[in-house]
Structures are given as structure tokens and as C-alpha cells.
Motif scaffolding. Structure first.
Motif, PDB file in Angstrom:
ATOM      1  N   LEU A 293      38.502  41.074  44.216  1.00  0.00           N
ATOM      2  CA  LEU A 293      39.274  42.183  43.655  1.00  0.00           C
ATOM      3  C   LEU A 293      39.429  42.036  42.143  1.00  0.00           C
ATOM      4  O   LEU A 293      39.337  43.023  41.404  1.00  0.00           O
ATOM      5  CB  LEU A 293      40.649  42.243  44.323  1.00  0.00           C
ATOM      6  N   LEU A 294      39.650  40.827  41.682  1.00  0.00           N
ATOM      7  CA  LEU A 294      39.844  40.620  40.249  1.00  0.00           C
ATOM      8  C   LEU A 294      38.563  40.885  39.466  1.00  0.00           C
ATOM      9  O   LEU A 294      38.618  41.350  38.319  1.00  0.00           O
ATOM     10  CB  LEU A 294      40.336  39.190  39.990  1.00  0.00           C
ATOM     11  N   VAL A 295      37.407  40.600  40.062  1.00  0.00           N
ATOM     12  CA  VAL A 295      36.145  40.906  39.381  1.00  0.00           C
ATOM     13  C   VAL A 295      36.049  42.402  39.118  1.00  0.00           C
ATOM     14  O   VAL A 295      35.664  42.845  38.027  1.00  0.00           O
ATOM     15  CB  VAL A 295      34.945  40.419  40.211  1.00  0.00           C
TER      16      VAL A 295
ATOM     17  N   PRO B 185      53.222  36.528  49.354  1.00  0.00           N
ATOM     18  CA  PRO B 185      51.795  36.812  49.576  1.00  0.00           C
ATOM     19  C   PRO B 185      51.530  38.281  49.890  1.00  0.00           C
ATOM     20  O   PRO B 185      50.516  38.840  49.489  1.00  0.00           O
ATOM     21  CB  PRO B 185      51.418  35.901  50.754  1.00  0.00           C
ATOM     22  N   ARG B 186      52.479  38.915  50.588  1.00  0.00           N
ATOM     23  CA  ARG B 186      52.310  40.330  50.916  1.00  0.00           C
ATOM     24  C   ARG B 186      52.375  41.192  49.657  1.00  0.00           C
ATOM     25  O   ARG B 186      51.570  42.104  49.479  1.00  0.00           O
ATOM     26  CB  ARG B 186      53.396  40.739  51.913  1.00  0.00           C
TER      27      ARG B 186
ATOM     28  N   VAL C 160      45.014  36.161  50.801  1.00  0.00           N
ATOM     29  CA  VAL C 160      45.108  36.547  49.387  1.00  0.00           C
ATOM     30  C   VAL C 160      44.058  35.821  48.564  1.00  0.00           C
ATOM     31  O   VAL C 160      43.353  36.423  47.735  1.00  0.00           O
ATOM     32  CB  VAL C 160      46.522  36.237  48.841  1.00  0.00           C
ATOM     33  N   LEU C 161      43.912  34.520  48.798  1.00  0.00           N
ATOM     34  CA  LEU C 161      42.964  33.726  48.015  1.00  0.00           C
ATOM     35  C   LEU C 161      41.516  34.097  48.317  1.00  0.00           C
ATOM     36  O   LEU C 161      40.641  33.960  47.450  1.00  0.00           O
ATOM     37  CB  LEU C 161      43.201  32.234  48.284  1.00  0.00           C
ATOM     38  N   SER C 162      41.238  34.567  49.543  1.00  0.00           N
ATOM     39  CA  SER C 162      39.867  34.952  49.875  1.00  0.00           C
ATOM     40  C   SER C 162      39.472  36.270  49.225  1.00  0.00           C
ATOM     41  O   SER C 162      38.317  36.467  48.844  1.00  0.00           O
ATOM     42  CB  SER C 162      39.701  35.050  51.397  1.00  0.00           C
TER      43      SER C 162
ATOM     44  N   SER D 271      47.326  48.188  56.567  1.00  0.00           N
ATOM     45  CA  SER D 271      48.579  47.438  56.621  1.00  0.00           C
ATOM     46  C   SER D 271      48.450  46.165  55.807  1.00  0.00           C
ATOM     47  O   SER D 271      47.361  45.598  55.682  1.00  0.00           O
ATOM     48  CB  SER D 271      48.926  47.082  58.069  1.00  0.00           C
ATOM     49  N   LEU D 272      49.567  45.743  55.256  1.00  0.00           N
ATOM     50  CA  LEU D 272      49.628  44.446  54.572  1.00  0.00           C
ATOM     51  C   LEU D 272      50.378  43.425  55.419  1.00  0.00           C
ATOM     52  O   LEU D 272      50.709  42.340  54.936  1.00  0.00           O
ATOM     53  CB  LEU D 272      50.323  44.600  53.216  1.00  0.00           C
ATOM     54  N   GLY D 273      50.625  43.777  56.690  1.00  0.00           N
ATOM     55  CA  GLY D 273      51.410  42.911  57.557  1.00  0.00           C
ATOM     56  C   GLY D 273      50.758  41.574  57.847  1.00  0.00           C
ATOM     57  O   GLY D 273      51.438  40.608  58.182  1.00  0.00           O
ATOM     58  N   GLY D 274      49.438  41.503  57.748  1.00  0.00           N
ATOM     59  CA  GLY D 274      48.746  40.244  58.017  1.00  0.00           C
ATOM     60  C   GLY D 274      48.536  39.400  56.782  1.00  0.00           C
ATOM     61  O   GLY D 274      47.713  38.473  56.799  1.00  0.00           O
TER      62      GLY D 274
END
Length: 356
Positions: free
Chosen positions: A223-225, A81-82, A216-218, A207-210
């Protein structure tokens, strides 16, 4: 100023097309290698063959190498996921930076320098401190998106002068918006509880630590749009490099294109800031480097920037979480340390070659 692909000599255009084809063929392979390397590196080592085996196991593909259940759990629950979040955010920031540079017709335009990231961060901080839950799990990305839209609209309105974009005013407006949003974020920091303060600090450093699969799904749809939508405006951005009047004569709906670019940039930056914080220089360095490699044609520049931005952020996050193990550096520090000197080098080279 950016250069129109139609204004270049034919031999130059031909060489750029060849480089663009090679870049678009090589960049996906480089990104794939970076992803495999990133998910396999850490306290629990997973070899590339084991990574491929774990990822293909749900499809019933025979394993290339034996692996332990612990390795599979670490890959699926923590690292994957990160890496996926870093890939999406990196692509979103790079494409947003490329589109901003095309819209403003200036290679120095960047969501961070122009205050768009700080606007998104302020809105996200306000949602945390004020306890807003208007959109459920999508509250943070939506609020960050609204903040980035407002800051972008303010900068764009101030930079207009008799229907033209004033670059100096644009940069000054970006500085002012950055300062104003910084003051607002400082006020939210003052009012925040200890737990809220940790969340705000997380955004400020990046950070990507969380990263979790719900996070990711939210953020992924938003982001993809942006990542998939902005390349659809490549022809219009190419026309805008000739000037707004020329683009209008070519049949481009200039006003609609402007707001479409602004909206998609704000969507990408807002969602990225909400889940990963303020990460600088990705949207500045990557488009500049890709423009030198593939040329100014946005039809190839935008996808190349997306792939390169994703690769850069995945590798930067890998460096951030391994260089001081078991601690972790904020990824915003890593991208600034790598990006600032690199951009200065590109700027010097560009001035020597007359490209800036």
C-alpha cells in the motif's frame, strides 16, 4: 473531463493554491484527531489523554493521564492495528481513484466501478478456495494484486481507440469485467467450504474486523508503494490532462507513465482488497471532493486525497463498529450509504457549476 491547472484563469489558480495550502495543513491534524478518537472509542473507553499517554509510554514520556493495563492492551492489540489498517487502505483507495481519474481524464473513473476491485477480489477468492500458498503470508496481497493488474490491463486495452481513451468503452468494459469477476467469485463461493465461504463473504462486504499486526505488516509495504509512488507522477498526470499528444510534446514518456499508473493503482487496490475486502466509493468521492477544494493540480490533489481517504475510512470504521454495538456493520455498507448520496450531491453541484 478533468481540467488542466494551466488552462484556468490566474485568479482561480491563485485561490486554489491558497485553499490547497490550507487543506494540506489542516488535513493531517484532522486525521490525527480521527485516529485518537477512533482508538479511544469502544466498549473499553480510553480518553484522548490516555491514548496519547499509552502511545508515548514506550518512549519514556511521562503520562498525561493515568490508565489501566487493560486499556493499554486493548489499544495496542485490537484497536491500533485496525485503525492503522484503515488509514493505509483508505489512503491507498483514494490515491488510486485520483490517479485513475487523471489517467482516464474523467471524474467518474474509479477502481470499483471499473472492475479493478472485483478482479482483485476474484483472485483473492481463488487463492483461498484453491489453497494457494505460493508467497507465504504475502499470497493474498500478491494474488489480489495480480487480479487487479489483469482486470486493469483488459479495461485499458479495450478503452483504446486509435491511441485515444474512449470513455464510453471504458465504462462498458468495466461493467463487463465486474460481471465476469462477479460470476467467477460466485463460482468460488459455490465450491468453497464453510470456513472458506466466511472468508469470501468478508471480502465481498468489506471489513477491518480481521485486522492484526501481521495483516497490517503484510499489506503495508504494498500500500505504501502505491500511496508514495503515485504522487511522484503528479507532473505527468497534469500533462496528460492536456491530452496524450500534448503530453508527449512536453517530453512525458506517455506509455511508460500509463503503465506505471496502472501498476501502482493495481498494487494499492489489490493489497487493500486482500486485507479489507471490497470497499466502495472511497476512490470515487474523495478525489472528487478534494478536486473541488484544492483544484486539479495533482501535486496537491494526490496527497490531499490520501489524507482525506485515510480520515474517511478511519471514521467509517468507527461508525461501523459502534453504531450497532455489540454487533458490527460491514464497512463497505457504511461507505456506500455515506458515499452514494454524497456523490450524487457533488454531481448535481458540479453540473450546476459547469465543472462536469
Amino acid at each position: 473531463m478533468t481540467v488542466s491547472p494551466t488552462s484556468l484563469p490566474a485568479p482561480v489558480v491563485s485561490r486554489q493554491r491558497v485553499r490547497a495550502r490550507w487543506a494540506l495543513a489542516a488535513l493531517p491534524l484532522v486525521l490525527l484527531a480521527a485516529v485518537v478518537f477512533a482508538v479511544g472509542t469502544g466498549a473499553v473507553h480510553i480518553s484522548p489523554a490516555q491514548v496519547v499517554s499509552i502511545l508515548l509510554a514506550p518512549l519514556g514520556v511521562p503520562a498525561l493521564a493515568a490508565y489501566e493495563d487493560q486499556q493499554a492492551a486493548v489499544l495496542h492489540a485490537i484497536r491500533l492495528p485496525r485503525v492503522v489498517l484503515g488509514l493505509l487502505v483508505g489512503a491507498g483507495l483514494a490515491v488510486a481513484g485520483t490517479a485513475m481519474q487523471g489517467l482516464f481524464r474523467n471524474p467518474l473513473a474509479d477502481p470499483g466501478l471499473l472492475g479493478i476491485s472485483s478482479g482483485a477480489g476474484l483472485a483473492a477468492a481463488m487463492s483461498v478456495v484453491l489453497g494457494l500458498h505460493l508467497f507465504g503470508t504475502y499470497t493474498l496481497p500478491v494474488m489480489a494484486f495480480l487480479g487487479s493488474v489483469v482486470s486493469t490491463a483488459v479495461i485499458y486495452a479495450l478503452a483504446q481507440e486509435r491511441g485515444r481513451m474512449n470513455v464510453a468503452t471504458m465504462l462498458l468494459a468495466g461493467i463487463a469485467v465486474n460481471a465476469l469477476c462477479g460470476a467467477g467469485t460466485g463460482l468460488m463461493t459455490y465450491l468453497a467450504t464453510d470456513e472458506q465461504l466466511r472468508s469470501i463473504t468478508f471480502w465481498q462486504l468489506g471489513s477491518l474486523g480481521g485486522a492484526t499486526w501481521p495483516a497490517v505488516l503484510s499489506a503495508a509495504p504494498l500500500l505504501l508503494v502505491g500511496v508514495l509512488g503515485l504522487p511522484l507522477l503528479a507532473r505527468a498526470l497534469n500533462a496528460l490532462t492536456l491530452g496524450e499528444s500534448s503530453a508527449a510534446h512536453l517530453g512525458i514518456p506517455v506509455t511508460a507513465v500509463k503503465w506505471a499508473v496502472v501498476g501502482l493503482v493495481a498494487l494499492s487496490v489489490g493489497a487493500g482488497v486482500a486485507v479489507a475486502g471490497a470497499i466502495g466509493f472511497v476512490g470515487l468521492v474523495v478525489p472528487h471532493l478534494m478536486r473541488l477544494l484544492t483544484g486539479p493540480n495533482h501535486a496537491t490533489l494526490l496527497p490531499a486525497s490520501a489524507l482525506a481517504g485515510a480520515t474517511l475510512l478511519v471514521l467509517a470504521d468507527l461508525l461501523a463498529r459502534t453504531i450497532v454495538m455489540p454487533s458490527e456493520l460491514p464497512i463497505g455498507i457504511v461507505t456506500a450509504l455515506l458515499g452514494a448520496p454524497f456523490f450524487l450531491y457533488l454531481l448535481r453541484q458540479g453540473r450546476r457549476g459547469g465543472r462536469l
